[in-house]
Design a protein around this motif. Structure first.
Motif, PDB file in Angstrom:
ATOM      1  N   ARG A  39     -15.663  49.119   1.906  1.00  0.00           N
ATOM      2  CA  ARG A  39     -16.912  49.712   1.412  1.00  0.00           C
ATOM      3  C   ARG A  39     -17.407  50.814   2.343  1.00  0.00           C
ATOM      4  N   PHE A  89      -8.784  40.595  -9.056  1.00  0.00           N
ATOM      5  CA  PHE A  89      -9.178  41.953  -9.404  1.00  0.00           C
ATOM      6  C   PHE A  89     -10.677  42.176  -9.353  1.00  0.00           C
ATOM      7  N   GLU A  90     -11.455  41.135  -9.579  1.00  0.00           N
ATOM      8  CA  GLU A  90     -12.904  41.319  -9.586  1.00  0.00           C
ATOM      9  C   GLU A  90     -13.455  41.698  -8.211  1.00  0.00           C
ATOM     10  N   LEU A  91     -12.645  41.598  -7.157  1.00  0.00           N
ATOM     11  CA  LEU A  91     -13.076  41.967  -5.815  1.00  0.00           C
ATOM     12  C   LEU A  91     -12.664  43.389  -5.445  1.00  0.00           C
ATOM     13  N   LEU A  92     -12.159  44.117  -6.421  1.00  0.00           N
ATOM     14  CA  LEU A  92     -11.778  45.519  -6.229  1.00  0.00           C
ATOM     15  C   LEU A  92     -12.550  46.388  -7.209  1.00  0.00           C
ATOM     16  N   GLN A  93     -12.945  47.550  -6.753  1.00  0.00           N
ATOM     17  CA  GLN A  93     -13.559  48.541  -7.628  1.00  0.00           C
ATOM     18  C   GLN A  93     -12.709  49.798  -7.556  1.00  0.00           C
ATOM     19  N   PHE A  94     -12.388  50.353  -8.709  1.00  0.00           N
ATOM     20  CA  PHE A  94     -11.580  51.560  -8.736  1.00  0.00           C
ATOM     21  C   PHE A  94     -12.480  52.774  -8.625  1.00  0.00           C
ATOM     22  N   ASP A  95     -12.137  53.696  -7.743  1.00  0.00           N
ATOM     23  CA  ASP A  95     -12.846  54.964  -7.585  1.00  0.00           C
ATOM     24  C   ASP A  95     -11.974  56.043  -8.219  1.00  0.00           C
ATOM     25  N   THR A 106     -14.389  44.943  -2.132  1.00  0.00           N
ATOM     26  CA  THR A 106     -15.813  44.658  -2.065  1.00  0.00           C
ATOM     27  C   THR A 106     -16.165  43.534  -1.108  1.00  0.00           C
ATOM     28  N   TYR A 161      -8.705  52.172  -4.656  1.00  0.00           N
ATOM     29  CA  TYR A 161      -9.518  50.977  -4.844  1.00  0.00           C
ATOM     30  C   TYR A 161     -10.381  50.762  -3.609  1.00  0.00           C
ATOM     31  N   VAL A 162     -11.573  50.229  -3.850  1.00  0.00           N
ATOM     32  CA  VAL A 162     -12.477  49.839  -2.777  1.00  0.00           C
ATOM     33  C   VAL A 162     -12.592  48.327  -2.841  1.00  0.00           C
TER      34      VAL A 162
END
Length: 125
Positions: free
Chosen positions: A27, A69-75, A84, A81-82
């Motif tokens: 993050r 996957f819910e612990l990753l956010q795609f930028d 979290t 991926y970020v």
């Protein structure tokens, strides 16, 4: 020809390697590693986990960390991926260096439990 039902358990997930092309940052913007593979449900085609590759030098000493996957956010702007969660939590989580575990329901439950997220039901994908 036998009419017995097949009793051999079939692996529900398949590992799809992505050749480290997807970078992962914290993050705070620090490079964490890369996505080594995606765990894809054979029936639904849905990715349930990303396997992150961390550490190592010249291909030696890498460790692999499955992450829901819910612990990753795609930028999409930076095409990465970020993660979290805190890097220390990630590095303390389920991992392997040489021999990947069988990614069955018990292992998926262990990963989910460690990260405090809902377990994915692998039978439904």
């Amino acid at each position: 020809m036998s009419t017995e039902p097949q009793t051999t358990a079939t692996q529900l997930l398949v590992q799809a390697n992505v050749a480290h092309s997807l970078k992962v940052e914290s993050r705070d913007g620090d490079q964490v590693g890369s996505v080594y593979a995606l765990m894809v449900h054979k029936g639904s085609g849905r990715s349930t986990h990303a396997v992150l590759s961390l550490g190592g030098f010249l291909g030696m000493g890498k460790s692999f960390y499955p992450l829901p996957f819910e612990l990753l956010q795609f930028d999409p702007v930076r095409d990465l991926y970020v993660v979290t969660i805190d890097r220390r939590m990630l590095e303390g989580g389920p991992s392997w260096a040489n021999n990947a575990p069988v990614f069955d329901q018990a292992y998926a439950d262990r990963v989910a439990s460690y990260y405090g997220v809902s377990a994915t039901n692998l039978t439904t994908g």
